[in-house]
Write an enzyme that holds these catalytic residues in place. Sequence first.
Site, PDB file in Angstrom:
ATOM      1  N   ILE A  64       0.767  -1.155  -0.095  1.00 40.72           N
ATOM      2  CA  ILE A  64      -0.060   0.008   0.061  1.00 40.72           C
ATOM      3  C   ILE A  64       0.888   1.321   0.031  1.00 40.72           C
ATOM      4  CG2 ILE A  64      -1.780   1.299   1.261  1.00 40.72           C
ATOM      5  CD1 ILE A  64      -2.734  -1.384   0.292  1.00 40.72           C
ATOM      6  N   GLN A  77      -1.337   4.457   3.832  1.00 46.50           N
ATOM      7  CA  GLN A  77      -1.093   3.378   5.033  1.00 46.50           C
ATOM      8  C   GLN A  77      -1.785   3.945   6.257  1.00 46.50           C
ATOM      9  OE1 GLN A  77       2.853   2.510   5.227  1.00 46.50           O
ATOM     10  NE2 GLN A  77       3.158   1.768   3.298  1.00 46.50           N
ATOM     11  N   GLY A 104      -6.269   1.116   6.798  1.00 45.17           N
ATOM     12  CA  GLY A 104      -7.245   0.066   7.002  1.00 45.17           C
ATOM     13  C   GLY A 104      -7.146  -0.806   5.571  1.00 45.17           C
ATOM     14  N   ASN A 108      10.252  -7.373   8.922  1.00 41.15           N
ATOM     15  CA  ASN A 108       8.765  -6.673   8.788  1.00 41.15           C
ATOM     16  C   ASN A 108       7.711  -7.321   9.616  1.00 41.15           C
ATOM     17  OD1 ASN A 108       6.815  -5.223   7.546  1.00 41.15           O
ATOM     18  ND2 ASN A 108       7.186  -5.761   5.689  1.00 41.15           N
ATOM     19  N   TYR A 143      -0.427 -10.712   8.379  1.00 42.46           N
ATOM     20  CA  TYR A 143      -0.576 -12.078   7.469  1.00 42.46           C
ATOM     21  C   TYR A 143      -0.904 -13.090   8.618  1.00 42.46           C
ATOM     22  CZ  TYR A 143       1.782  -9.885   3.542  1.00 42.46           C
ATOM     23  OH  TYR A 143       1.978  -9.075   2.614  1.00 42.46           O
TER      24      TYR A 143
END
Length: 154
Positions: free
Chosen positions: A79, A84, A87, A117, A124
Amino acid sequence: MNLHICEVTPSNWRAVAALEVSPNQQQFIESNAYSLAESMYEENGTSVGLYDGDTLVGYAMYGWYSEIGKSVWLDRFMIDHSFQGKGYAKRFLVLLIEHLQQIYQCEKIYLSLHPDNNLAMKIYESFGFRLTGENDDNGPVVGVVMELLINKEI
Protein backbone atom coordinates in the site's frame (compact mmCIF):
# COMPACT_ATOMS: atom_id res chain seq x y z
CA MET A 1 -15.11 2.62 -0.14
CA ASN A 2 -15.25 1.00 -3.55
CA LEU A 3 -12.28 -1.37 -3.45
CA HIS A 4 -11.36 -3.29 -6.57
CA ILE A 5 -8.45 -4.99 -8.31
CA CYS A 6 -7.43 -4.04 -11.87
CA GLU A 7 -4.70 -5.55 -14.01
CA VAL A 8 -1.78 -3.30 -14.81
CA THR A 9 -2.13 -2.01 -18.36
CA PRO A 10 -0.35 0.41 -20.68
CA SER A 11 -2.59 3.17 -19.28
CA ASN A 12 -1.82 2.68 -15.55
CA TRP A 13 1.65 1.11 -15.29
CA ARG A 14 3.42 4.42 -14.70
CA ALA A 15 1.14 5.27 -11.78
CA VAL A 16 1.68 1.79 -10.34
CA ALA A 17 5.45 2.11 -10.73
CA ALA A 18 5.33 5.46 -8.88
CA LEU A 19 3.71 3.98 -5.75
CA GLU A 20 6.12 3.74 -2.83
CA VAL A 21 6.24 2.45 0.69
CA SER A 22 7.61 4.77 3.39
CA PRO A 23 11.41 5.24 3.50
CA ASN A 24 11.73 3.02 6.60
CA GLN A 25 9.98 0.16 4.73
CA GLN A 26 11.99 0.25 1.49
CA GLN A 27 14.40 -2.49 2.60
CA PHE A 28 11.43 -4.83 3.04
CA ILE A 29 10.14 -4.99 -0.56
CA GLU A 30 11.31 -4.68 -4.13
CA SER A 31 10.33 -1.51 -5.98
CA ASN A 32 7.18 -1.67 -8.04
CA ALA A 33 9.21 -0.92 -11.17
CA TYR A 34 11.32 -4.04 -10.49
CA SER A 35 8.18 -6.09 -9.78
CA LEU A 36 6.45 -4.89 -12.94
CA ALA A 37 9.47 -5.91 -15.00
CA GLU A 38 9.55 -9.28 -13.25
CA SER A 39 5.88 -9.94 -14.00
CA MET A 40 6.41 -8.97 -17.65
CA TYR A 41 9.44 -11.16 -18.26
CA GLU A 42 8.88 -14.14 -16.00
CA GLU A 43 6.17 -16.51 -17.09
CA ASN A 44 2.97 -16.74 -15.03
CA GLY A 45 3.24 -13.47 -13.07
CA THR A 46 0.33 -11.01 -12.97
CA SER A 47 0.57 -7.42 -11.74
CA VAL A 48 -2.51 -5.63 -10.44
CA GLY A 49 -3.34 -2.18 -9.14
CA LEU A 50 -5.39 -1.88 -5.97
CA TYR A 51 -8.00 0.85 -6.27
CA ASP A 52 -10.46 2.66 -4.04
CA GLY A 53 -12.84 4.01 -6.65
CA ASP A 54 -10.62 5.77 -9.19
CA THR A 55 -7.76 6.21 -6.71
CA LEU A 56 -4.78 3.89 -6.99
CA VAL A 57 -3.70 3.02 -3.45
CA GLY A 58 -1.59 -0.14 -3.81
CA TYR A 59 -0.05 -2.88 -5.89
CA ALA A 60 0.11 -6.66 -5.88
CA MET A 61 1.76 -9.33 -7.99
CA TYR A 62 0.70 -12.97 -7.98
CA GLY A 63 0.97 -16.17 -9.96
CA TRP A 64 3.35 -19.10 -10.24
CA TYR A 65 0.54 -21.61 -9.79
CA SER A 66 1.53 -25.18 -8.98
CA GLU A 67 -0.95 -27.83 -10.15
CA ILE A 68 0.78 -30.46 -8.01
CA GLY A 69 0.58 -28.43 -4.81
CA LYS A 70 -2.64 -26.59 -5.74
CA SER A 71 -0.79 -23.47 -4.62
CA VAL A 72 -0.18 -19.93 -5.83
CA TRP A 73 2.14 -17.12 -4.76
CA LEU A 74 1.05 -13.69 -3.59
CA ASP A 75 4.48 -12.46 -4.51
CA ARG A 76 4.12 -8.72 -3.82
CA PHE A 77 1.64 -6.69 -1.83
CA MET A 78 2.03 -3.07 -0.88
CA ILE A 79 0.00 0.00 0.00
CA ASP A 80 1.43 3.39 -0.96
CA HIS A 81 2.84 5.29 2.02
CA SER A 82 0.24 8.06 1.66
CA PHE A 83 -2.60 5.55 2.15
CA GLN A 84 -1.09 3.47 4.96
CA GLY A 85 -2.79 3.43 8.36
CA LYS A 86 -6.28 3.64 6.85
CA GLY A 87 -7.15 -0.06 6.90
CA TYR A 88 -6.44 -0.71 3.22
CA ALA A 89 -3.96 -3.54 3.78
CA LYS A 90 -6.44 -5.77 5.60
CA ARG A 91 -9.34 -4.97 3.28
CA PHE A 92 -7.29 -5.60 0.15
CA LEU A 93 -5.79 -8.78 1.59
CA VAL A 94 -9.33 -10.15 1.93
CA LEU A 95 -10.04 -9.24 -1.71
CA LEU A 96 -6.76 -10.70 -2.94
CA ILE A 97 -7.26 -14.01 -1.15
CA GLU A 98 -10.78 -14.28 -2.61
CA HIS A 99 -9.47 -13.26 -6.05
CA LEU A 100 -6.73 -15.90 -5.99
CA GLN A 101 -9.19 -18.59 -4.88
CA GLN A 102 -11.55 -17.72 -7.75
CA ILE A 103 -8.82 -17.71 -10.39
CA TYR A 104 -6.81 -20.72 -9.26
CA GLN A 105 -9.09 -22.78 -6.97
CA CYS A 106 -5.96 -23.07 -4.85
CA GLU A 107 -5.60 -24.86 -1.54
CA LYS A 108 -2.51 -22.91 -0.47
CA ILE A 109 -1.30 -19.36 -0.88
CA TYR A 110 2.37 -18.64 -0.33
CA LEU A 111 4.11 -15.33 0.23
CA SER A 112 7.46 -14.21 1.46
CA LEU A 113 8.45 -11.19 3.45
CA HIS A 114 11.53 -9.70 5.02
CA PRO A 115 12.04 -11.36 8.41
CA ASP A 116 12.23 -7.94 10.12
CA ASN A 117 8.92 -6.72 8.69
CA ASN A 118 7.05 -7.32 11.94
CA LEU A 119 3.96 -5.25 11.10
CA ALA A 120 3.35 -7.15 7.85
CA MET A 121 3.97 -10.47 9.57
CA LYS A 122 1.33 -9.65 12.21
CA ILE A 123 -1.19 -8.74 9.51
CA TYR A 124 -0.54 -11.97 7.59
CA GLU A 125 -0.72 -14.05 10.78
CA SER A 126 -4.09 -12.47 11.60
CA PHE A 127 -5.35 -13.96 8.30
CA GLY A 128 -4.02 -17.42 9.13
CA PHE A 129 -0.67 -17.33 7.31
CA ARG A 130 2.02 -19.33 9.11
CA LEU A 131 5.80 -19.49 8.70
CA THR A 132 6.94 -22.62 6.83
CA GLY A 133 10.56 -22.56 7.99
CA GLU A 134 11.73 -21.98 4.41
CA ASN A 135 13.49 -18.95 2.93
CA ASP A 136 12.83 -17.28 -0.41
CA ASP A 137 16.04 -16.03 -2.01
CA ASN A 138 14.81 -15.61 -5.60
CA GLY A 139 15.18 -11.84 -5.68
CA PRO A 140 17.06 -8.92 -4.24
CA VAL A 141 15.13 -9.17 -0.95
CA VAL A 142 15.62 -12.49 0.91
CA GLY A 143 12.48 -13.38 2.79
CA VAL A 144 10.87 -15.96 5.00
CA VAL A 145 8.04 -17.98 3.47
CA MET A 146 4.53 -17.97 4.88
CA GLU A 147 1.67 -20.27 3.86
CA LEU A 148 -2.10 -19.95 4.11
CA LEU A 149 -4.03 -23.20 3.99
CA ILE A 150 -7.42 -22.60 2.40
CA ASN A 151 -10.36 -24.15 4.20
CA LYS A 152 -12.58 -25.39 1.35
CA GLU A 153 -15.60 -25.60 3.64
CA ILE A 154 -15.91 -21.84 4.02
